[in-house]
Scaffold this motif. Structure first.
Motif, PDB file in Angstrom:
ATOM      1  N   TYR A  84       5.993   7.452   3.638  1.00  0.00           N
ATOM      2  CA  TYR A  84       6.074   6.074   4.035  1.00  0.00           C
ATOM      3  C   TYR A  84       5.090   5.351   4.177  1.00  0.00           C
ATOM      4  O   TYR A  84       3.984   4.343   4.859  1.00  0.00           O
TER       5      TYR A  84
ATOM      6  N   GLU B 103      11.796   0.147   6.455  1.00  0.00           N
ATOM      7  CA  GLU B 103      11.685  -0.086   7.783  1.00  0.00           C
ATOM      8  C   GLU B 103      11.573  -1.468   7.599  1.00  0.00           C
ATOM      9  O   GLU B 103      10.477  -2.552   7.814  1.00  0.00           O
ATOM     10  N   THR B 104      12.287  -2.461   8.907  1.00  0.00           N
ATOM     11  CA  THR B 104      12.716  -4.262   8.094  1.00  0.00           C
ATOM     12  C   THR B 104      11.295  -4.186   9.275  1.00  0.00           C
ATOM     13  O   THR B 104      10.696  -5.534   9.348  1.00  0.00           O
ATOM     14  N   LYS B 105      11.313  -4.044  10.041  1.00  0.00           N
ATOM     15  CA  LYS B 105       9.798  -4.642  10.996  1.00  0.00           C
ATOM     16  C   LYS B 105       8.559  -4.209   9.954  1.00  0.00           C
ATOM     17  O   LYS B 105       8.132  -5.198  10.619  1.00  0.00           O
ATOM     18  N   THR B 106       9.426  -2.827   9.646  1.00  0.00           N
ATOM     19  CA  THR B 106       7.746  -2.889   8.850  1.00  0.00           C
ATOM     20  C   THR B 106       7.264  -4.530   7.892  1.00  0.00           C
ATOM     21  O   THR B 106       6.501  -4.653   7.680  1.00  0.00           O
TER      22      THR B 106
END
Length: 798
Positions: A602, A642-645
């Motif tokens: 990832y 990951e939504t933040k990424t």
């Protein structure tokens, strides 16, 4: 030692040269020098004598004291009335590859307009998107234009103050990166230079620095103010200096002007494509003469026209029907839809090849170039007026579907269009896109998936009767009884159909074949292979310069890499005169399989996206397209967990190309799904300010109202119902604004269902269903019929 104008003229080819215009190019047309404009600003804004003759210092001081608008109004009012004269009027007639300018005025634009030569001004990052669908020379205005500034409510600004230079550093770097790329195959002529101008000296030094980075082009500095003391300093850095003004330069270049051609007909009635169009297409008849490479096709590449001519492909069941209907002109287009690897491109090329054999001119648009409908509409008129026909193949047309839809609508409006289209599309990209109703109303849609019985038998016949193909089939498979061969192929084609016949016949799994091939490469080549595959898999348009930037590949290393990856990575021409050469694996399916294994970590995948964004140059059209494609949910940024990424990467793409809609769409959706309502509302407002309202953003307004009704704490149920009613009104307005947007009708039905859940009468759903039914009859997208049945079933149960 300075050279003469005659020497300059003999040394350059204007079509392989780039102009970089300084202030001196505009002064003969009445533009003030930097010092004169600074003096005027002091007089008109500060009402005082000049305290500095430096324009940047002056603008910075006065903006802080009197506000930006006061300064910019004087700049705009001073430069707006200027009209081109003398040598500037001759600039458009020489066919320069591109023009760069540090000036704010519109003199170059007006000179090109007066000459009737198309020009595409790029004043800021917001213009990078709009330029794709236009033809002509590109004018890069490095410091912006008087037509755009935040002082007047625009999204972009002139770069005039010290703060502007800092704020817009990335935009300027993008322009210089574009110039650097062009300098690989183009000479640069700096025109209107004064060696006493500090800022223009810095500009020339920056350009000259590229020579120290391996750029081989020549750099000519045309100086209007003779300066024998400073000229040697530039010559020491590699420049060739010419003492002349723009009028003298234009006079010396006056001979040998090349005019752009317009579509005309050859003796046999086929259209002569305009020069701007010729380089963007393959002539199918000409490509048949290329050498066939059956082994490459069986290793994963789509069939070329030469492969088809050699008889190395098998026929699909719908082939003859598609050829006959296009040849007779009974349909304006044939659309071939399917997932990656089912043989769409090969099938489309087989149809094109047969039509070409019948004497019909056939062209295939090259996907490395933006597609423009207007020139092809003109070609259709030329063909129709001469009683001729033509065929255009648009492979993966979803990449430029807006322009393709314009062409489809035009062809569908004619009783029997002279130009017909073969279009292919990936099913995953095709389904959610807005498409011309002509596709379903008058066209033929062919969906490819697994092979049918007739196709399986054609495939077996192919290897039995074609020696080149037979030699690539496993011995064990050849020795099987035909009935067993048929059974095995049906089983494999139903599970994981792939265009590569070698992999259909092989007993090994596709992944095993690819990974074994990868491991057999030298380690130094493996790294390049996995990056090319990964870039292609995530949606990036891979080309030599992008890889050189990302992987720090020197020019000397390029041939070494290509030789070592021969047959695995191909290099092909895109715009050689701009130094742009595409790199590709044999097939997108192969690229994705390699990426799944070689970028399985990832963190490594996240670093890949960061590296792409760090090095992407949206001023290059194919890299701008990559900004959109890399947002793909299945293989691009959307695949990250990951939504933040995802949000961080979308924001970085927006910084690189603020005028691009797709990153804004993805970011707003992320904010609606995962962040506070305040963050979502702020993001939606910023998106609309940056790119304007459109169907997706207007639908997000509806979703935001529904989210506020559900998630706002401490409000009464009546207030929540009022928010849903506002959402219903907004959804109805969206249908009026976007009548062709099938998703707007779904949104209205969904809001109606929410109102019913909150106590409204079920009858409120009848209106949205009727609107969807009427729209389905006009839009003709099959997915709308399925949606309509879904909502009708819900209504029937109420």
């Amino acid at each position: 030692m300075p050279i003469s104008l005659d020497t300059l003229k003999q040394s350059i080819n204007s079509r392989q040269s780039v102009l970089l215009l300084g202030a001196g190019a505009a002064m003969p047309s009445g533009a003030p020098s930097g010092a004169a404009l600074a003096e005027k600003l002091w007089q008109d804004v500060a009402k005082s004598s000049a305290q500095s003759d430096d324009l940047i210092d002056t603008a910075s001081i006065l903006e802080r004291r009197f506000g930006r608008r006061a300064v910019m109004e004087i700049v705009r009012n001073t430069l707006q009335p200027l009209q081109p004269t003398g040598g500037l009027l001759a600039i458009p007639h020489h066919g320069w590859n591109a023009v760069f300018s540090t000036n704010f005025d519109k003199l170059v634009e007006r000179a090109y307009k007066r000459a009737g030569v198309p020009l595409i001004p790029v004043r800021s990052n917001f213009d990078l998107t709009n330029r794709e669908n236009r033809e002509g020379t590109t004018l890069y205005k490095i410091h912006g234009c008087i037509t755009q500034d935040r002082a007047f409510g625009d999204k972009a600004s002139m770069i005039l103050t010290e703060q502007d230079y800092e704020d817009y550093q990335r935009y300027r770097q993008t322009m210089f990166s574009t110039l650097q790329t062009m300098m690989l195959t183009n000479d640069v002529i700096v025109l209107g230079q004064s060696l006493r101008d500090r800022h223009l000296q810095d500009l020339v030094k920056k350009v000259l620095s590229y020579r120290q980075e391996g750029v081989q082009s020549e750099i000519y500095v045309v100086v209007y103010d003779r300066d024998d003391l400073r000229a040697p300093l530039l010559e020491d850095r590699g420049a060739k200096v010419v003492f002349a003004g723009i009028d003298e330069f234009a006079h010396a270049m006056a001979h040998g002007i090349i005019q752009e051609s317009v579509p005309t007909l050859t003796e046999d009635g086929a259209p002569n494509l305009a020069a701007s169009l010729v380089s963007t297409v393959y002539d199918v008849q000409a490509r048949k003469a290329d050498p066939a490479n059956v082994k490459r096709m069986f290793s994963g590449g789509p069939a070329t026209y030469a492969d088809i001519r050699s008889g190395a492909t098998f026929e699909r069941s719908r082939h003859r029907d598609a050829v006959d209907r296009l040849a007779e002109g009974t349909v304006p287009l044939v659309a071939i839809i399917g997932s990656a690897g089912v043989g769409k491109t090969t099938f489309a090329r087989q149809i094109a090849s047969d039509l070409s054999a019948d004497g019909i001119p056939v062209w295939e648009h090259r996907n490395d170039f933006p597609f423009q409908s207007k020139p092809w509409i003109a070609i259709e008129r030329e063909l129709r007026s001469s009683g001729q026909s033509g065929i255009l193949l648009l492979d993966e047309c979803t990449r430029y579907l807006r322009q393709a839809n314009i062409l489809f609508d035009t062809l569908g409006s004619l009783e029997k269009p002279a130009l017909r289209v073969i279009a292919t599309a990936n099913a995953a990209q095709w389904a959610p896109r807005l498409k011309s109703p002509i596709i379903y109303k008058k066209g033929v849609v062919i969906e490819l998936s697994r092979l049918d019985s007739a196709e399986v038998n054609s495939l077996i016949n192919l290897y039995q009767y074609n020696k080149d193909v037979s030699g690539l089939v496993q011995k064990g498979f050849r020795e099987l009884p035909r009935s067993t061969q048929v059974s095995r192929l049906r089983e494999k084609c139903g599970a994981d159909m792939f265009v590569c016949l070698r992999n259909i016949f092989a007993n090994e799994n596709l992944d095993t074949i690819l990974l074994t091939e990868f491991e057999e490469l030298d380690e130094s080549y493996q790294e390049y292979y996995r990056y090319v595959a990964a870039l292609e898999a995530v949606g990036t348009r891979v080309h030599r310069q992008l890889l050189m930037r990302m992987l720090s590949i020197s020019a000397d290393t390029v041939s070494y890499v290509l030789n070592g990856l021969s047959g695995i990575i191909d290099e092909y021409d895109i715009k050689p005169k701009l130094g742009i050469y595409g790199w590709s694996t044999r097939h997108i399916v192969i690229a994705r399989r390699i990426t799944e294994y070689k970028f399985s970590n990832y963190d490594e995948l996240e670093k890949l996206f960061d590296a792409i964004i760090d090095n992407i140059n949206p001023a290059v059209p194919m890299e701008l397209q990559s900004v959109r494609d890399v947002c793909d949910n299945e293989f691009g940024i959307g695949r990250l967990a990951e939504t933040k990424t995802r949000q961080r990467l979308y924001k970085r793409l927006i910084e690189a190309a603020e005028g691009e809609r797709i990153p804004w769409h993805r970011l707003v959706r992320e904010l609606l799904e995962h962040e506070s309502l305040e963050d979502a509302e702020y993001g939606l407002r910023n998106a609309i300010e940056a790119v304007g309202s459109d169907g997706p953003l207007d639908r997000y307004k509806v979703r935001l109202l529904l989210a506020r009704a559900d998630r706002t704490p401490g409000i009464a149920n009546g207030d929540r119902l009022a928010l849903v009613r506002r959402a219903f009104d907004t959804a109805e307005e969206n249908i009026r604004r976007h009548p062709a947007d099938k998703f707007s009708y779904k949104a209205l039905c969904d809001v109606a269902i929410e109102l019913i859940r909150r106590g409204e009468s079920p009858y409120i759903l009848d209106g949205p269903i009727n609107k969807m039914r009427d729209a389905a009859d006009k839009i003709l997208d099959p997915t709308m019929d399925r949606d309509l049945r879904y909502y009708e079933d819900i209504r029937a149960k109420m």
